[in-house]
Design an enzyme around this catalytic site. Structure first.
Site, mmCIF file in Angstrom:
data_model
loop_
_atom_site.group_PDB
_atom_site.id
_atom_site.type_symbol
_atom_site.label_atom_id
_atom_site.label_comp_id
_atom_site.label_asym_id
_atom_site.label_seq_id
_atom_site.Cartn_x
_atom_site.Cartn_y
_atom_site.Cartn_z
ATOM 1 N N ALA A 167 80.958 11.226 57.783
ATOM 2 C CA ALA A 167 80.543 9.764 57.261
ATOM 3 C C ALA A 167 79.606 9.275 58.224
ATOM 4 C CB ALA A 167 81.800 9.043 57.437
ATOM 5 N N ARG A 207 76.754 10.520 47.969
ATOM 6 C CA ARG A 207 78.061 10.989 48.064
ATOM 7 C C ARG A 207 78.783 9.771 48.149
ATOM 8 N NH1 ARG A 207 80.056 14.949 52.512
ATOM 9 N NH2 ARG A 207 81.680 15.381 51.131
ATOM 10 N N ARG A 251 76.908 16.618 57.107
ATOM 11 C CA ARG A 251 78.189 16.004 56.275
ATOM 12 C C ARG A 251 79.003 15.195 57.616
ATOM 13 N NH1 ARG A 251 80.548 17.883 60.037
ATOM 14 N NH2 ARG A 251 82.476 17.126 59.086
ATOM 15 N N ASP A 278 86.570 8.518 56.304
ATOM 16 C CA ASP A 278 85.475 8.481 55.586
ATOM 17 C C ASP A 278 85.299 6.955 55.032
ATOM 18 O OD1 ASP A 278 85.785 11.423 55.363
ATOM 19 O OD2 ASP A 278 83.763 10.953 54.977
ATOM 20 N N ASN A 308 90.134 10.473 54.170
ATOM 21 C CA ASN A 308 89.778 11.526 54.963
ATOM 22 C C ASN A 308 89.639 12.833 54.174
ATOM 23 O OD1 ASN A 308 88.409 12.270 57.445
ATOM 24 N ND2 ASN A 308 90.307 13.275 57.833
ATOM 25 N N LYS A 309 89.213 13.675 54.848
ATOM 26 C CA LYS A 309 89.178 14.991 54.017
ATOM 27 C C LYS A 309 90.502 15.603 53.479
ATOM 28 C CE LYS A 309 86.260 17.186 53.739
ATOM 29 N NZ LYS A 309 85.667 17.134 52.356
HETATM 30 O O1 MRU Z 1 83.069 16.592 53.368
HETATM 31 P P1 MRU Z 1 82.761 16.348 54.661
HETATM 32 O O2 MRU Z 1 82.725 17.188 55.772
HETATM 33 O O3 MRU Z 1 81.789 15.272 54.814
HETATM 34 O O4 MRU Z 1 84.019 15.421 55.131
HETATM 35 C C1 MRU Z 1 83.913 15.009 56.550
HETATM 36 C C2 MRU Z 1 85.406 14.252 57.210
HETATM 37 O O5 MRU Z 1 86.225 14.214 56.022
HETATM 38 C C3 MRU Z 1 85.424 13.682 58.347
HETATM 39 O O6 MRU Z 1 86.701 13.852 58.972
HETATM 40 C C4 MRU Z 1 84.932 12.294 58.349
HETATM 41 O O7 MRU Z 1 84.007 11.973 57.601
HETATM 42 C C5 MRU Z 1 84.922 11.646 59.682
HETATM 43 S S1 MRU Z 1 83.603 12.073 60.422
HETATM 44 C C6 MRU Z 1 83.468 11.343 62.142
#
Ligand code: MRU
Length: 349
Positions: A51, A92, A49, A240, A250-251
């Site tokens: 991005a 995704r 997981r 993301d 982002n998350k």
């Molecule tokens: O659901 P995830 O764990 O893939 O979410 C990841 C994030 O939100 C990260 O902050 C984002 O992908 C940046 S990773 C360098």
């Protein structure tokens, strides 16, 4: 890259090995993928997981797909590959890097129909390795570009995991922390636990501990009170997908951090590579947000905590408006508002 942090993934003997991040921090094991379907399943389950990391995994999955297509010539391999690539690119929906990487793989063989299937597979293998290696270089450059924003003694609040384990290198947001620490600065990190899947508690805390960076985990709901107590000097997160005006997905939970940071006068930084920007979207309103199964919220440690029959709202990401973002740190430099202009300039470079 810190030698104590396990590799996010590696490609060996025709197989993609993915660090199983669902098992961290208790177990360090790899899932071996021989087919694109296995990679897609691993991406959906969040075995891999973050991005940039899912972009790298997607590129390697295209190599696996090409290896499984039996084609009499280059033209038929490429046309079958275009079809096989679509489910990889859409495994995704929110992270821009996944489709970006798959599209780049297809572009690498566009116009190469005259080559043999073996020749095309060799180009694809080289391109996936290049995407992975460039990801590591990109992380290092983000670290260098952002390290000056962190002063000696800084207390950084982060959300989810935008570290080595979310990329093919040292991370985006956390690469900046690692670079600052490498320059001799003392940095302390507060990691939001990041409900519901706990990427902060499980993964960010794991990798910062392995790298020897002091880290404290807090409930997501405690972040505003930490800022209110003047215990956060800056917020630093990954992204993301970033629209042309700087709105950044982002998350889930990032948006409320940005709002609290503005309220308490704390700078709010986003770190992301050029591959995360989606200039086809004028603003964040067009970013597709992944919604995940209710069980991720309703079941905690194997026990149902939400009564049966009660509905659950479980978006995996939210969008922070550009006006709340102090700067965006990329491998090509630090972007400042007005973002429509600074993003256009950066992507033109
Ligand atoms: O659901 P995830 O764990 O893939 O979410 C990841 C994030 O939100 C990260 O902050 C984002 O992908 C940046 S990773 C360098």
């Amino acid at each position: 890259m810190d030698a104590n942090i396990p590799r996010t993934m590696y490609f060996e003997d025709g197989r993609l090995f993915l660090l199983d991040q669902t098992r961290l921090p208790g177990e360090t094991s790899y899932v071996a993928c021989e087919t694109p379907e296995e990679v897609i399943e691993a991406v959906r389950r969040l075995v891999v997981r973050g991005a940039p990391a899912i972009g790298c995994a997607g590129a390697h999955a295209v190599v696996l797909a090409a290896g499984r297509i039996s084609a009499i010539d280059g033209a038929s391999l490429i046309s079958a590959l275009r079809i096989a690539a679509e489910p990889i690119a859409s495994a995704r929906p929110t992270a821009a890097n996944l489709r970006w990487a798959v599209d780049r793989m297809l572009r690498a063989v566009a116009g190469k129909e005259h080559l043999s299937p073996g020749g095309i597979r060799a180009i694809l293998a080289a391109e996936a390795a290049r995407i992975h290696a460039e990801d590591a270089e990109m992380c290092a450059a983000i670290g260098r570009n952002g390290a000056g924003l962190i002063r000696d003694g800084a207390r950084v609040l982060t959300h989810c995991n935008a570290g080595a384990l979310a990329t093919g290198g040292s991370g985006t947001a956390l690469a900046i922390v690692y670079e600052a620490v490498g320059r001799g600065k003392r940095v302390e990190v507060y990691a939001d636990e990041t409900r519901p899947l706990l990427q902060g508690a499980r993964i960010t805390a794991y990798e910062l501990k392995a790298a020897g960076v002091p880290v404290t985990v807090l409930c997501d709901g405690a972040a505003a009170s930490l800022m209110a107590a003047s215990r956060v000097d800056l917020v630093l997160v990954g992204a993301d997908r970033i629209a042309a005006n700087g709105d950044a997905a982002n998350k889930i939970g990032t948006l409320q951090l940005a709002i609290a940071a503005r309220h308490y006068g704390v700078p709010f930084y986003v770190a992301a590579p050029a591959s995360t920007f989606d200039l086809s979207l004028p603003d964040g309103g067009g970013i597709r947000i992944e919604h995940r199964p209710a069980e991720e919220v309703a079941v905690v440690a194997g026990r149902r905590v939400v009564p049966d029959g009660v509905s659950v709202y479980n978006p995996a990401f939210d969008v922070t408006p550009a006006e709340l973002i102090t700067a965006i740190i990329t491998e090509r430099g630090v972007l400042r508002p007005p973002y429509r202009q600074s993003i256009a300039d950066m992507t033109a470079r």
